[in-house]
Design a protein around this motif. Structure first.
Motif, PDB file in Angstrom:
ATOM      1  N   VAL A 128       0.885  -1.163   0.000  1.00 61.67           N
ATOM      2  CA  VAL A 128       0.000   0.000   0.000  1.00 61.67           C
ATOM      3  C   VAL A 128       0.920   1.208   0.000  1.00 61.67           C
ATOM      4  N   ARG A 129       0.773   2.065  -0.999  1.00 57.61           N
ATOM      5  CA  ARG A 129       1.597   3.282  -1.104  1.00 57.61           C
ATOM      6  C   ARG A 129       0.695   4.494  -0.946  1.00 57.61           C
ATOM      7  N   PRO A 130       0.701   5.119   0.239  1.00 59.52           N
ATOM      8  CA  PRO A 130      -0.173   6.284   0.443  1.00 59.52           C
ATOM      9  C   PRO A 130       0.292   7.487  -0.372  1.00 59.52           C
ATOM     10  N   THR A 131      -0.643   8.378  -0.677  1.00 60.09           N
ATOM     11  CA  THR A 131      -0.304   9.630  -1.353  1.00 60.09           C
ATOM     12  C   THR A 131       0.460  10.512  -0.374  1.00 60.09           C
ATOM     13  N   VAL A 149       0.191   5.397   6.310  1.00 60.63           N
ATOM     14  CA  VAL A 149      -0.257   4.059   6.679  1.00 60.63           C
ATOM     15  C   VAL A 149      -0.681   4.082   8.143  1.00 60.63           C
ATOM     16  N   LYS A 150      -1.813   3.463   8.412  1.00 57.11           N
ATOM     17  CA  LYS A 150      -2.340   3.401   9.777  1.00 57.11           C
ATOM     18  C   LYS A 150      -1.443   2.485  10.620  1.00 57.11           C
ATOM     19  N   PRO A 151      -0.896   2.986  11.708  1.00 54.60           N
ATOM     20  CA  PRO A 151      -0.051   2.137  12.570  1.00 54.60           C
ATOM     21  C   PRO A 151      -0.874   0.991  13.174  1.00 54.60           C
ATOM     22  N   GLY A 152      -0.295  -0.184  13.210  1.00 55.22           N
ATOM     23  CA  GLY A 152      -0.949  -1.338  13.822  1.00 55.22           C
ATOM     24  C   GLY A 152      -2.059  -1.969  12.997  1.00 55.22           C
ATOM     25  N   GLY A 185       3.986  -0.599   4.609  1.00 51.41           N
ATOM     26  CA  GLY A 185       2.955  -0.733   3.588  1.00 51.41           C
ATOM     27  C   GLY A 185       2.826  -2.135   3.011  1.00 51.41           C
ATOM     28  N   LEU A 186       3.615  -3.094   3.492  1.00 58.64           N
ATOM     29  CA  LEU A 186       3.557  -4.469   2.980  1.00 58.64           C
ATOM     30  C   LEU A 186       2.243  -5.122   3.409  1.00 58.64           C
ATOM     31  N   ALA A 214      -5.640  10.315   6.426  1.00 53.82           N
ATOM     32  CA  ALA A 214      -5.065  11.632   6.109  1.00 53.82           C
ATOM     33  C   ALA A 214      -4.096  12.053   7.213  1.00 53.82           C
ATOM     34  N   LYS A 215      -2.980  12.628   6.798  1.00 57.29           N
ATOM     35  CA  LYS A 215      -2.008  13.142   7.773  1.00 57.29           C
ATOM     36  C   LYS A 215      -2.624  14.310   8.531  1.00 57.29           C
TER      37      LYS A 215
END
Length: 133
Positions: free
Chosen positions: A7-10, A15-18, A26-27, A62-63
């Motif tokens: 998963v490659r976020p914009t 990426v959501k931790p946990g 992102g794997l 979203a950050k």
């Protein structure tokens, strides 16, 4: 071998931790990938499986505002903590009248401060014996 999915976020997502199916890098990990069989498995059911899992629990969000600035600040602090401390050099400036171990300051009278000093420093005088004729 099973495909490797990430998963490659914009740039404005992370990426959501946990997350149960996606690690911090992102794997993607899923039962379909773990049970992959080269002759029977295909990408279409894999994508359907990920769409179902990610639809229930999205792996990205979203950050928060200022996140990049905060990360840059934390990275700078971490780098500074690991850096070698700077070395320092001390400079000693002698007094303006020279070395105090051998040269007294102007106006210093050693006899006035130590009455016995002149006697201790002066060499003894030897009288020459008189010769009798």
């Amino acid at each position: 071998a099973a495909p490797i999915c990430y998963v490659r976020p914009t740039s404005d997502m992370m990426v959501k931790p946990g997350h149960h199916s996606v690690n911090a890098e992102g794997l993607v990990d899923s039962p379909y990938l773990r049970e992959w069989q080269a002759q029977q498995s295909s990408l279409i059911p894999l994508c359907a499986s990920m769409r179902s899992v990610f639809g229930r629990d999205p792996p990205v969000y979203a950050k928060p505002p200022g996140h990049d600035q905060q990360q840059a600040h934390q990275a700078a602090l971490a780098q500074a903590a690991q850096a070698t401390p700077p070395s320092y050099t001390a400079t000693v400036t002698p007094p303006p009248y020279g070395n105090t171990a051998t040269t007294p300051p102007p106006g210093y009278n050693s006899v006035a401060h130590d009455a016995g000093a002149a006697e201790r420093v002066s060499p003894p005088t030897a009288e020459t014996p008189k010769q009798e004729a």
